[in-house]
Write a protein that holds these residues in place. Structure first.
Motif, PDB file in Angstrom:
ATOM      1  N   LEU A 113       0.841  -1.208   0.000  1.00  0.00           N
ATOM      2  CA  LEU A 113       0.000   0.000   0.000  1.00  0.00           C
ATOM      3  C   LEU A 113       0.871   1.251   0.000  1.00  0.00           C
ATOM      4  N   SER A 114       1.922   1.192   0.788  1.00  0.00           N
ATOM      5  CA  SER A 114       2.813   2.336   0.919  1.00  0.00           C
ATOM      6  C   SER A 114       3.464   2.685  -0.422  1.00  0.00           C
ATOM      7  N   GLN A 115       3.872   1.645  -1.156  1.00  0.00           N
ATOM      8  CA  GLN A 115       4.475   1.893  -2.471  1.00  0.00           C
ATOM      9  C   GLN A 115       3.446   2.456  -3.435  1.00  0.00           C
ATOM     10  N   PHE A 116       2.265   1.868  -3.421  1.00  0.00           N
ATOM     11  CA  PHE A 116       1.200   2.322  -4.327  1.00  0.00           C
ATOM     12  C   PHE A 116       0.799   3.755  -4.027  1.00  0.00           C
ATOM     13  N   LEU A 117       0.735   4.083  -2.736  1.00  0.00           N
ATOM     14  CA  LEU A 117       0.284   5.415  -2.332  1.00  0.00           C
ATOM     15  C   LEU A 117       1.436   6.412  -2.209  1.00  0.00           C
ATOM     16  N   LYS A 118       2.633   5.937  -2.552  1.00  0.00           N
ATOM     17  CA  LYS A 118       3.824   6.815  -2.600  1.00  0.00           C
ATOM     18  C   LYS A 118       4.093   7.489  -1.250  1.00  0.00           C
ATOM     19  N   LEU A 119       4.235   6.678  -0.236  1.00  0.00           N
ATOM     20  CA  LEU A 119       4.539   7.209   1.095  1.00  0.00           C
ATOM     21  C   LEU A 119       6.017   6.991   1.406  1.00  0.00           C
ATOM     22  N   LYS A 120       6.627   7.988   2.075  1.00  0.00           N
ATOM     23  CA  LYS A 120       8.045   7.853   2.455  1.00  0.00           C
ATOM     24  C   LYS A 120       8.153   7.668   3.959  1.00  0.00           C
ATOM     25  N   ASN A 121       8.780   6.580   4.366  1.00  0.00           N
ATOM     26  CA  ASN A 121       8.862   6.239   5.793  1.00  0.00           C
ATOM     27  C   ASN A 121       9.572   7.271   6.650  1.00  0.00           C
ATOM     28  N   THR A 122      10.475   8.012   6.041  1.00  0.00           N
ATOM     29  CA  THR A 122      11.269   8.954   6.836  1.00  0.00           C
ATOM     30  C   THR A 122      10.564  10.300   7.045  1.00  0.00           C
ATOM     31  N   ASP A 123       9.476  10.519   6.329  1.00  0.00           N
ATOM     32  CA  ASP A 123       8.759  11.799   6.469  1.00  0.00           C
ATOM     33  C   ASP A 123       8.123  11.912   7.843  1.00  0.00           C
ATOM     34  N   ARG A 124       8.163  13.138   8.397  1.00  0.00           N
ATOM     35  CA  ARG A 124       7.488  13.389   9.671  1.00  0.00           C
ATOM     36  C   ARG A 124       6.059  13.851   9.390  1.00  0.00           C
ATOM     37  N   LEU A 125       5.187  13.628  10.360  1.00  0.00           N
ATOM     38  CA  LEU A 125       3.779  13.996  10.168  1.00  0.00           C
ATOM     39  C   LEU A 125       3.625  15.494   9.927  1.00  0.00           C
ATOM     40  N   SER A 126       4.517  16.298  10.504  1.00  0.00           N
ATOM     41  CA  SER A 126       4.395  17.758  10.387  1.00  0.00           C
ATOM     42  C   SER A 126       4.588  18.253   8.958  1.00  0.00           C
ATOM     43  N   VAL A 127       5.323  17.478   8.117  1.00  0.00           N
ATOM     44  CA  VAL A 127       5.589  17.962   6.747  1.00  0.00           C
ATOM     45  C   VAL A 127       4.601  17.374   5.738  1.00  0.00           C
ATOM     46  N   LEU A 128       3.730  16.490   6.181  1.00  0.00           N
ATOM     47  CA  LEU A 128       2.808  15.846   5.236  1.00  0.00           C
ATOM     48  C   LEU A 128       1.678  16.786   4.850  1.00  0.00           C
ATOM     49  N   SER A 129       1.336  16.779   3.556  1.00  0.00           N
ATOM     50  CA  SER A 129       0.173  17.542   3.111  1.00  0.00           C
ATOM     51  C   SER A 129      -1.086  16.810   3.568  1.00  0.00           C
ATOM     52  N   LYS A 130      -2.224  17.479   3.427  1.00  0.00           N
ATOM     53  CA  LYS A 130      -3.494  16.854   3.833  1.00  0.00           C
ATOM     54  C   LYS A 130      -3.722  15.563   3.050  1.00  0.00           C
ATOM     55  N   GLY A 131      -3.439  15.636   1.754  1.00  0.00           N
ATOM     56  CA  GLY A 131      -3.653  14.477   0.895  1.00  0.00           C
ATOM     57  C   GLY A 131      -2.759  13.311   1.276  1.00  0.00           C
ATOM     58  N   THR A 132      -1.503  13.600   1.606  1.00  0.00           N
ATOM     59  CA  THR A 132      -0.572  12.536   1.982  1.00  0.00           C
ATOM     60  C   THR A 132      -0.988  11.909   3.312  1.00  0.00           C
ATOM     61  N   LYS A 133      -1.467  12.745   4.225  1.00  0.00           N
ATOM     62  CA  LYS A 133      -1.955  12.208   5.514  1.00  0.00           C
ATOM     63  C   LYS A 133      -3.136  11.276   5.276  1.00  0.00           C
ATOM     64  N   GLU A 134      -4.017  11.673   4.350  1.00  0.00           N
ATOM     65  CA  GLU A 134      -5.171  10.822   4.042  1.00  0.00           C
ATOM     66  C   GLU A 134      -4.700   9.497   3.459  1.00  0.00           C
ATOM     67  N   ARG A 135      -3.686   9.568   2.607  1.00  0.00           N
ATOM     68  CA  ARG A 135      -3.137   8.329   2.012  1.00  0.00           C
ATOM     69  C   ARG A 135      -2.546   7.431   3.097  1.00  0.00           C
TER      70      ARG A 135
END
Lengths: 237, 256
Positions: A113-135
């Motif tokens: 899911l993480s690969q499909f939704l293009k999530l990066k494990n090292t990202d902190r929650l504070s830098v995530l956009s709304k859309g990325t948080k939803e993903r």
């Protein structure tokens, strides 16, 4: 056959105000169910009641044949908005938390899911956009091997193209015997995957029908049918 | 169902991380504060005394900061979906949360005691043998170097736990009764209810402190029994308040 979700005579009041009244609902296993209603109709409240984080209701809520809160939480995966996490927490740490506390969390499914939704494990929650948080919320929710998934407006911050990809992908990620309840204001986008539609209006369940039934008998799209139920209602925005 | 040990594990890890961060900031602040004192020529010969006093002062300040941070973290954990969605009973969740706070306090205490001990040793070895140095040494020995002992240390660990639990009690009880008050969602009504509940809690705590104070005979030599009695009272309150909080937690929703 035991119904997956059985709600009988549910009434919920908060701050002395009735939010839901005399709600009766039965959901079987292996279905995609759309949950629709105007803003403030009670969709999120209903999901929170099923998930066990809203309390002090009258009536009965059974999931998987049990009314025990812990047993229900063990088979229900509710899309959490990650509010309880410190903003400096990395995605990796959030995943570690889920792996540790949810016995049914599948790391393999999360990786896919993480690969499909293009999530990066090292990202902190504070830098995530709304859309990325939803993903991230979608990935964490669907990575659990639950019997019931409750997705509360999961696409609100996601762009149209990504929404379509995720909606189609859902059919592959979820077990055939699991039920997914999705609340969304974009009914036209999720209509293709829905088996049933539940409409909340005037503090109770107005309609619970199969989508095939609506299409064949009403000759309307799911969204048009939903809007027809609100036509002439001054409170609908 | 989720294992109790797994919930404690994640809870402790996050608390320890937070406590370590505060302890590191504590040391940085001490270092900066100490360096500033070295600019005063009269203080420089007694640099180890200045270091010890800086440490003592800032450790007390940061002990309060650690407690406040623990209260906020605990309250957020118990009122957010993050922990309340976990398939575990509220009893186990509350016990796990309280235990992780206690372990974090023990950890902070150990680190602070080690640092103070090292500083004290340094002080003892380097303090000049003039009037000021001799006076300090005599006063330290004569005074309270063993004050409290084990009993005092236990009280210093149980008291913050009790304070955290009392904050929970105010929060849970206020939230619980707000649910039944018309207009309970309005900020003004919330403030009134919280103020009333806090006033009642402060009144009860004041009376408990009076009871604890009355246990001390006023004789500084025979405090051991009094300290253990006070520990007993605090421990009993921890159990009672904890039980009430668990009862209320089952009826308190998560924050949306």
């Amino acid at each position: 056959m035991t119904n997956l979700v059985q709600i009988n005579n549910l009434t919920y009041r908060k701050n002395n105000k009735t939010i839901l009244q005399d709600v009766n609902l039965t959901l079987s296993a292996g279905h995609f169910v759309g949950l629709a209603g105007a803003n403030g109709a009670g969709k999120t409240t209903l999901m929170r009641l099923i998930a066990g984080v809203a309390k002090n209701y009258q009536g009965q809520i059974m999931v998987g044949g049990s009314s025990d809160e812990v047993a229900k939480k063990a088979i229900v995966s509710y899309s959490d908005e990650l509010l309880g996490f410190n903003r400096q927490t990395t995605i990796q740490d959030v995943v570690y938390f889920y792996q540790t506390v949810y016995p049914d969390f599948s790391s393999e499914r999360y990786q896919n899911l993480s690969q499909f939704l293009k999530l990066k494990n090292t990202d902190r929650l504070s830098v995530l956009s709304k859309g990325t948080k939803e993903r991230l919320t979608i990935a964490l929710t669907l990575a659990r091997q639950a019997s019931l998934y409750l997705l509360d407006e999961p696409f609100s911050g996601i762009d149209v193209m990504s929404r379509k990809q995720i909606i189609q992908g859902m059919l592959n990620w979820v077990s055939e015997t699991a039920t997914v309840v999705i609340s969304s204001h974009h009914l036209e986008e999720i209509a293709n995957i829905l088996d049933e539609l539940v409409i909340i209006k005037q503090q109770t369940i107005l309609e619970h029908r199969s989508t095939d039934d609506i299409l064949e008998q009403e000759h309307l799209s799911i969204e048009d049918y939903f809007e027809s139920l609100y036509q002439g209602d001054e409170n609908y925005d | 169902m989720t294992k109790f040990t797994n919930v404690i594990k994640v809870s402790i890890q996050s608390r320890l991380r937070m406590t370590t961060r505060l302890l590191m900031i504590n040391l940085i602040v001490v270092a900066v504060s100490f360096v500033f004192t070295l600019f005063v020529s009269t203080v420089r010969p007694y640099w180890s005394l200045s270091l010890f006093l800086n440490l003592l002062f800032w450790i007390i300040i940061f002990a309060i900061a650690i407690m406040v941070q623990m209260i906020i973290s605990s309250r957020n954990n118990l009122r957010s979906n993050r922990f309340r969605l976990i398939p575990i009973t509220e009893t186990k969740l509350y016990v796990a949360d309280s235990l992780s706070s206690l372990i974090s306090f023990i950890y902070a205490n150990i680190i602070q005691v080690i640092i103070l001990f090292v500083s004290l040793k340094l002080l003892w070895l380097t303090l000049p043998n003039d009037d000021i140095g001799a006076g300090f040494r005599a006063g330290f020995i004569h005074g309270n170097s063993h004050s409290g002992g084990v009993g005092g240390n236990l009280a210093s660990l149980l008291s913050p736990i009790l304070i955290i639990m009392l904050v929970h009690l105010v929060d849970f009880f206020s939230t619980f009764i707000l649910n039944y008050i018309p207009g309970g969602a309005q900020k003004f009504v919330k403030i009134i209810v919280y103020l009333v509940v806090i006033s009642i809690a402060v009144y009860l705590i004041f009376n408990v402190i009076k009871i604890l104070y009355s246990l001390f005979t006023g004789n500084l030599v025979h405090q051991a029994t009094s300290i253990w009695l006070a520990n007993g009272v605090i421990a009993a309150l921890v159990i009672v308040v904890g039980a009430i909080n668990i009862y209320l937690l089952r009826r308190v929703e998560t924050i949306r």
